[in-house]
Design an enzyme around this catalytic site. Structure first.
Site, PDB file in Angstrom:
ATOM      1  N   GLN A  26       0.794  -1.182  -0.189  1.00 47.63           N
ATOM      2  CA  GLN A  26      -0.148   0.024   0.143  1.00 47.63           C
ATOM      3  C   GLN A  26       0.838   1.353  -0.070  1.00 47.63           C
ATOM      4  O   GLN A  26       0.344   2.375  -0.361  1.00 47.63           O
ATOM      5  CB  GLN A  26      -0.809  -0.062   1.131  1.00 47.63           C
ATOM      6  CG  GLN A  26      -2.171  -1.098   1.220  1.00 47.63           C
ATOM      7  CD  GLN A  26      -3.049  -1.239   2.278  1.00 47.63           C
ATOM      8  OE1 GLN A  26      -2.547  -1.756   3.335  1.00 47.63           O
ATOM      9  NE2 GLN A  26      -4.265  -0.499   2.206  1.00 47.63           N
ATOM     10  N   ARG A  87       3.693   0.024  13.055  1.00 43.87           N
ATOM     11  CA  ARG A  87       3.619  -1.321  12.507  1.00 43.87           C
ATOM     12  C   ARG A  87       3.669  -1.189  10.932  1.00 43.87           C
ATOM     13  O   ARG A  87       3.017  -0.300  10.256  1.00 43.87           O
ATOM     14  CB  ARG A  87       2.051  -1.781  12.863  1.00 43.87           C
ATOM     15  CG  ARG A  87       1.707  -2.973  12.137  1.00 43.87           C
ATOM     16  CD  ARG A  87       0.134  -3.447  12.799  1.00 43.87           C
ATOM     17  NE  ARG A  87      -0.109  -4.620  11.885  1.00 43.87           N
ATOM     18  CZ  ARG A  87      -1.154  -4.667  11.198  1.00 43.87           C
ATOM     19  NH1 ARG A  87      -1.760  -3.565  11.035  1.00 43.87           N
ATOM     20  NH2 ARG A  87      -1.441  -5.822  10.579  1.00 43.87           N
ATOM     21  N   HIS A 133       1.100  -9.001   4.490  1.00 40.69           N
ATOM     22  CA  HIS A 133       0.081  -8.227   4.594  1.00 40.69           C
ATOM     23  C   HIS A 133      -0.378  -8.373   2.853  1.00 40.69           C
ATOM     24  O   HIS A 133      -0.194  -7.251   2.196  1.00 40.69           O
ATOM     25  CB  HIS A 133       0.499  -7.012   5.018  1.00 40.69           C
ATOM     26  CG  HIS A 133      -0.925  -6.036   5.114  1.00 40.69           C
ATOM     27  ND1 HIS A 133      -0.888  -5.303   6.408  1.00 40.69           N
ATOM     28  CD2 HIS A 133      -2.104  -5.740   4.291  1.00 40.69           C
ATOM     29  CE1 HIS A 133      -2.036  -4.703   6.504  1.00 40.69           C
ATOM     30  NE2 HIS A 133      -2.492  -4.811   5.268  1.00 40.69           N
ATOM     31  N   ASN A 180      -1.695 -10.664   8.415  1.00 38.60           N
ATOM     32  CA  ASN A 180      -2.665  -9.622   8.516  1.00 38.60           C
ATOM     33  C   ASN A 180      -3.848 -10.245   8.010  1.00 38.60           C
ATOM     34  O   ASN A 180      -4.202 -10.448   7.027  1.00 38.60           O
ATOM     35  CB  ASN A 180      -2.312  -8.391   7.885  1.00 38.60           C
ATOM     36  CG  ASN A 180      -3.475  -7.252   8.220  1.00 38.60           C
ATOM     37  OD1 ASN A 180      -3.480  -6.866   9.187  1.00 38.60           O
ATOM     38  ND2 ASN A 180      -3.895  -7.023   6.811  1.00 38.60           N
ATOM     39  N   TYR A 325     -13.054  -2.095  12.310  1.00 38.38           N
ATOM     40  CA  TYR A 325     -13.468  -0.733  11.776  1.00 38.38           C
ATOM     41  C   TYR A 325     -14.753  -0.606  12.017  1.00 38.38           C
ATOM     42  O   TYR A 325     -15.479   0.651  12.268  1.00 38.38           O
ATOM     43  CB  TYR A 325     -13.221  -0.737  10.273  1.00 38.38           C
ATOM     44  CG  TYR A 325     -11.806  -0.696   9.881  1.00 38.38           C
ATOM     45  CD1 TYR A 325     -10.916   0.648   9.745  1.00 38.38           C
ATOM     46  CD2 TYR A 325     -10.948  -1.934   9.865  1.00 38.38           C
ATOM     47  CE1 TYR A 325      -9.839   0.631   9.481  1.00 38.38           C
ATOM     48  CE2 TYR A 325      -9.609  -1.917   9.626  1.00 38.38           C
ATOM     49  CZ  TYR A 325      -8.941  -0.624   9.472  1.00 38.38           C
ATOM     50  OH  TYR A 325      -7.702  -0.476   8.977  1.00 38.38           O
ATOM     51  N   GLU A 392      -5.043  -2.306  14.016  1.00 41.50           N
ATOM     52  CA  GLU A 392      -5.860  -1.160  13.107  1.00 41.50           C
ATOM     53  C   GLU A 392      -7.067  -0.764  13.693  1.00 41.50           C
ATOM     54  O   GLU A 392      -7.878  -1.647  14.039  1.00 41.50           O
ATOM     55  CB  GLU A 392      -5.989  -1.870  11.688  1.00 41.50           C
ATOM     56  CG  GLU A 392      -4.693  -2.228  10.798  1.00 41.50           C
ATOM     57  CD  GLU A 392      -5.017  -2.778   9.627  1.00 41.50           C
ATOM     58  OE1 GLU A 392      -6.253  -2.631   8.980  1.00 41.50           O
ATOM     59  OE2 GLU A 392      -4.086  -3.431   8.854  1.00 41.50           O
ATOM     60  N   TRP A 436      -5.063   3.175  12.058  1.00 40.54           N
ATOM     61  CA  TRP A 436      -4.660   2.694  10.427  1.00 40.54           C
ATOM     62  C   TRP A 436      -5.336   4.019   9.754  1.00 40.54           C
ATOM     63  O   TRP A 436      -6.509   4.480  10.048  1.00 40.54           O
ATOM     64  CB  TRP A 436      -5.533   1.776   9.863  1.00 40.54           C
ATOM     65  CG  TRP A 436      -5.204   1.281   8.616  1.00 40.54           C
ATOM     66  CD1 TRP A 436      -6.101   2.129   7.402  1.00 40.54           C
ATOM     67  CD2 TRP A 436      -4.162   0.770   7.795  1.00 40.54           C
ATOM     68  NE1 TRP A 436      -5.585   2.007   6.322  1.00 40.54           N
ATOM     69  CE2 TRP A 436      -4.545   1.029   6.434  1.00 40.54           C
ATOM     70  CE3 TRP A 436      -3.412  -0.046   8.244  1.00 40.54           C
ATOM     71  CZ2 TRP A 436      -3.668   0.489   5.255  1.00 40.54           C
ATOM     72  CZ3 TRP A 436      -2.424  -0.716   7.294  1.00 40.54           C
ATOM     73  CH2 TRP A 436      -2.777  -0.307   5.895  1.00 40.54           C
ATOM     74  N   GLU A 443      -5.549   1.915  -1.311  1.00 41.17           N
ATOM     75  CA  GLU A 443      -6.399   1.320  -0.561  1.00 41.17           C
ATOM     76  C   GLU A 443      -7.168   0.115  -1.470  1.00 41.17           C
ATOM     77  O   GLU A 443      -8.250   0.149  -1.815  1.00 41.17           O
ATOM     78  CB  GLU A 443      -7.794   2.111  -0.305  1.00 41.17           C
ATOM     79  CG  GLU A 443      -8.916   1.728   0.535  1.00 41.17           C
ATOM     80  CD  GLU A 443      -8.428   0.875   1.778  1.00 41.17           C
ATOM     81  OE1 GLU A 443      -7.479   0.900   2.176  1.00 41.17           O
ATOM     82  OE2 GLU A 443      -9.376  -0.066   2.169  1.00 41.17           O
ATOM     83  N   TRP A 444      -6.710  -0.901  -1.816  1.00 47.09           N
ATOM     84  CA  TRP A 444      -6.619  -2.053  -2.448  1.00 47.09           C
ATOM     85  C   TRP A 444      -7.515  -1.846  -3.639  1.00 47.09           C
ATOM     86  O   TRP A 444      -7.308  -1.106  -4.546  1.00 47.09           O
ATOM     87  CB  TRP A 444      -7.206  -3.264  -1.342  1.00 47.09           C
ATOM     88  CG  TRP A 444      -6.368  -3.179  -0.301  1.00 47.09           C
ATOM     89  CD1 TRP A 444      -6.397  -3.105   1.007  1.00 47.09           C
ATOM     90  CD2 TRP A 444      -5.125  -3.985  -0.382  1.00 47.09           C
ATOM     91  NE1 TRP A 444      -5.210  -3.178   1.756  1.00 47.09           N
ATOM     92  CE2 TRP A 444      -4.488  -3.621   1.034  1.00 47.09           C
ATOM     93  CE3 TRP A 444      -4.119  -4.549  -1.345  1.00 47.09           C
ATOM     94  CZ2 TRP A 444      -3.325  -4.230   1.314  1.00 47.09           C
ATOM     95  CZ3 TRP A 444      -2.868  -4.927  -0.945  1.00 47.09           C
ATOM     96  CH2 TRP A 444      -2.376  -4.986   0.304  1.00 47.09           C
TER      97      TRP A 444
HETATM   98  C1  PNW Z   1      -7.851  -3.776   6.211  1.00 46.88           C
HETATM   99  N1  PNW Z   1     -14.044  -5.251   4.152  1.00 46.88           N
HETATM  100  O1  PNW Z   1      -8.534  -4.208   4.985  1.00 46.88           O
HETATM  101  C2  PNW Z   1      -6.597  -3.904   5.963  1.00 46.88           C
HETATM  102  O2  PNW Z   1      -5.591  -4.693   7.002  1.00 46.88           O
HETATM  103  C3  PNW Z   1      -5.698  -2.557   5.449  1.00 46.88           C
HETATM  104  O3  PNW Z   1      -4.681  -3.174   4.513  1.00 46.88           O
HETATM  105  C4  PNW Z   1      -6.902  -1.874   4.804  1.00 46.88           C
HETATM  106  O4  PNW Z   1      -6.222  -0.775   4.207  1.00 46.88           O
HETATM  107  C5  PNW Z   1      -7.529  -1.380   5.981  1.00 46.88           C
HETATM  108  O5  PNW Z   1      -8.421  -2.405   6.250  1.00 46.88           O
HETATM  109  C6  PNW Z   1      -8.752  -0.575   5.376  1.00 46.88           C
HETATM  110  O6  PNW Z   1      -9.820  -1.064   4.571  1.00 46.88           O
HETATM  111  C7  PNW Z   1      -9.861  -4.192   5.029  1.00 46.88           C
HETATM  112  O7  PNW Z   1     -14.318  -4.956   3.191  1.00 46.88           O
HETATM  113  C8  PNW Z   1     -10.288  -4.127   3.793  1.00 46.88           C
HETATM  114  O8  PNW Z   1     -14.719  -5.275   5.097  1.00 46.88           O
HETATM  115  C9  PNW Z   1     -11.559  -4.711   3.409  1.00 46.88           C
HETATM  116  C10 PNW Z   1     -12.355  -4.651   4.632  1.00 46.88           C
HETATM  117  C11 PNW Z   1     -11.917  -4.886   5.816  1.00 46.88           C
HETATM  118  C12 PNW Z   1     -10.860  -4.663   6.122  1.00 46.88           C
END
Ligand code: PNW
Length: 487
Positions: A26, A87, A133, A180, A325, A392, A436, A443-444
């Site tokens: 990332q 981290r 990760h 992760n 989150y 995170e 985070w 962001e993926w």
């Molecule tokens: C985490 N969802 O990923 C990752 O550990 C991080 O690399 C990422 O940037 C961060 O959260 C924010 O998204 C997630 O779709 C990715 O529920 C997707 C999901 C949850 C966590």
């Protein structure tokens, strides 16, 4: 001491550790530099651009591969009294280009992390290192189907890689995280194909991937435990992601049971083998088996651990690493997809955020501060009161948003207050908190369209200038109320 007054329940313990976080793919960029191997995320973003919302990639990202100085500078400025650790993750193909150690090591990649670790320590910041990760070496995917492999080759490759990392960096790194969020790799990577490597197998591959990840985690733990712990004196564990879930109605037993199934299928999938019995949760074994029967499938979609493997799984985490989150509301649901059984339908539980909860820039992320407190209590009760590090927690804004991130200040304030309640009122053993993210990054599947950073990054500027947002100074003052610097 501006941070004290916001907390209703007093102060964080002096020994509480504060940190920020990122991950290799990332932020680093330098995707093909100095001998780095290709990862599944390089391949996925290059070949399947339509899967990334803005068609972007991590080719350059925040350019951290060339900007250790910039990263150290902003981490340091954030330190306040006690933002004591950073981290980050190691890119496996940067260190071992093909993923298999016998093919050779990439010395410039090894040195990059040596340098980063040394710079952090020189500035009194402790490194917390994630070994995986999501950026698997592409060669391992091509040759063995990556985490789908059940022959033991992938487990061995990961074991050799982690052994090399402990040997090379363990004199200075005292806090290791094997994986992760294995849930995301299994479900999004090998189940529904939304993330690299984009393998679609929602009722089988999803379980196979998780299986080899759990075995790989256990191997890495034992290598550290048997060979390095005594001399290096560090800790090693795993980070799991978990939404908190609430039954849609608490008066309906079916709803309560559905939410328990949902927790078993998400957190329990990994936590039960690692923190409790060594095996998958009973309800998973039962549900997946029953649904296989319905479809006349006679092999195990959810692979079985041998007795020996169960023993190897048990107790293999010194702490519970938690990425959290958001929360979901759960209802029971029963459906039988025509294509065959899936991880989603196996659960007989469906959930989503509640439309009344404040949103974020991410479709899945609603702001539910009280959820983290309930989750922490649930983890304490379910997994024998483990030491917990929140590895995170954070919230996204849109690409167009800038430095006045009141939404993020508010999110941190409210979530962290709930963490404090869990510590003070509920006696949950939370030892650290990690925001985070250190800065906006790739962001993926959302590319650069969602910003999670405490620092704003200018992605059109070749310098990738990092500028502190309002939340950075908030976080700095908050962490300034403690005195402890090491996780
Ligand atoms: C985490 N969802 O990923 C990752 O550990 C991080 O690399 C990422 O940037 C961060 O959260 C924010 O998204 C997630 O779709 C990715 O529920 C997707 C999901 C949850 C966590």
């Amino acid at each position: 001491e501006p941070s004290h007054e916001i907390f209703y329940y007093g102060d964080f313990p002096n020994t509480f550790a504060w940190g920020t976080t990122s991950s290799a793919y990332q932020i680093e960029g330098g995707w093909n530099e100095d001998g780095k191997g290709v990862s599944i995320w390089d391949e996925f973003t290059h070949k399947l651009q339509s899967q990334i919302s803005d068609g972007s990639s991590g080719n350059a990202a925040c350019d951290s591969y060339h900007r250790i100085d910039q990263d150290i500078k902003i981490i340091k400025e954030l330190r306040g009294i006690s933002v004591g650790y950073y981290r980050f993750s190691l890119s496996w193909p940067r260190i071992i280009p093909t993923g298999e150690i016998n093919d050779g090591i990439n010395q410039p990649g090894v040195d990059y992390y040596n340098n980063l670790i040394d710079e952090l320590l020189a500035n009194n910041i402790q490194p917390m290192v994630t070994l995986y990760h999501w950026d698997l070496p592409q060669a391992l995917q091509d040759k063995y189907e990556g985490w789908l492999d059940q022959s033991g080759i992938i487990v061995k490759a990961f074991a050799d890689y982690t052994d090399f990392c402990f040997k090379t960096y363990g004199d200075r790194v005292k806090f290791w995280i094997t994986f992760n969020e294995p849930f995301i790799t299994a479900q999004l990577g090998y189940g529904v194909a939304a993330f690299a490597p984009g393998h679609y197998s929602p009722g089988e591959g999803v379980y196979y991937a998780a299986h080899s990840i759990i075995k790989s985690h256990a191997q890495a733990y034992h290598i550290y435990n048997n060979t390095y712990r005594e001399s290096q004196k560090g800790q090693i564990g795993i980070t799991l992601n978990t939404n908190w879930v609430e039954p849609m109605t608490t008066t309906d037993l079916d709803h309560i049971e559905a939410s328990q199934r949902s927790l078993a299928f998400s957190t329990g999938w990994f936590a039960e083998p690692i923190f409790n019995s060594g095996d998958y949760p009973d309800v998973m074994i039962w549900n997946v088996g029953n649904r296989s029967e319905y479809y006349n499938i006679t092999y195990d979609r959810l692979p079985k651990f041998t007795e020996e493997e169960k023993e190897l799984n048990k107790g293999t985490s010194d702490f519970f690493g938690l990425n959290h989150y958001t929360s979901n509301l759960i209802v029971p649901c029963s459906y039988y997809p025509e294509e065959g059984p899936t991880y989603d339908s196996d659960q007989e539980a469906c959930g989503d955020g509640c439309a009344e909860w404040p949103p974020s820039a991410s479709s899945w992320l609603y702001q539910v501060p009280w959820g983290i407190r309930k989750l922490l209590i649930w983890i304490k009760r379910t997994y024998g009161d483990p030491v917990i590090y929140i590895t995170e927690n954070g919230i996204s804004e849109h690409f167009s948003d800038g430095l006045d991130d009141d939404i993020r200040v508010n999110y941190y304030k409210n979530y962290i207050d709930e963490v404090l309640k869990a510590i003070k009122e509920d006696d949950v053993n939370v030892k650290g908190y990690t925001a985070w993210s250190l800065m906006d990054n790739f962001e993926w599947a959302e590319g650069y369209s969602e910003r999670f950073g405490l620092h704003w990054v200018n992605f059109t500027d070749p310098e990738r200038t990092r500028i502190p947002k309002k939340s950075a100074s908030y976080y700095r003052s908050l962490a300034g109320s403690g005195t402890y610097v090491r996780p």
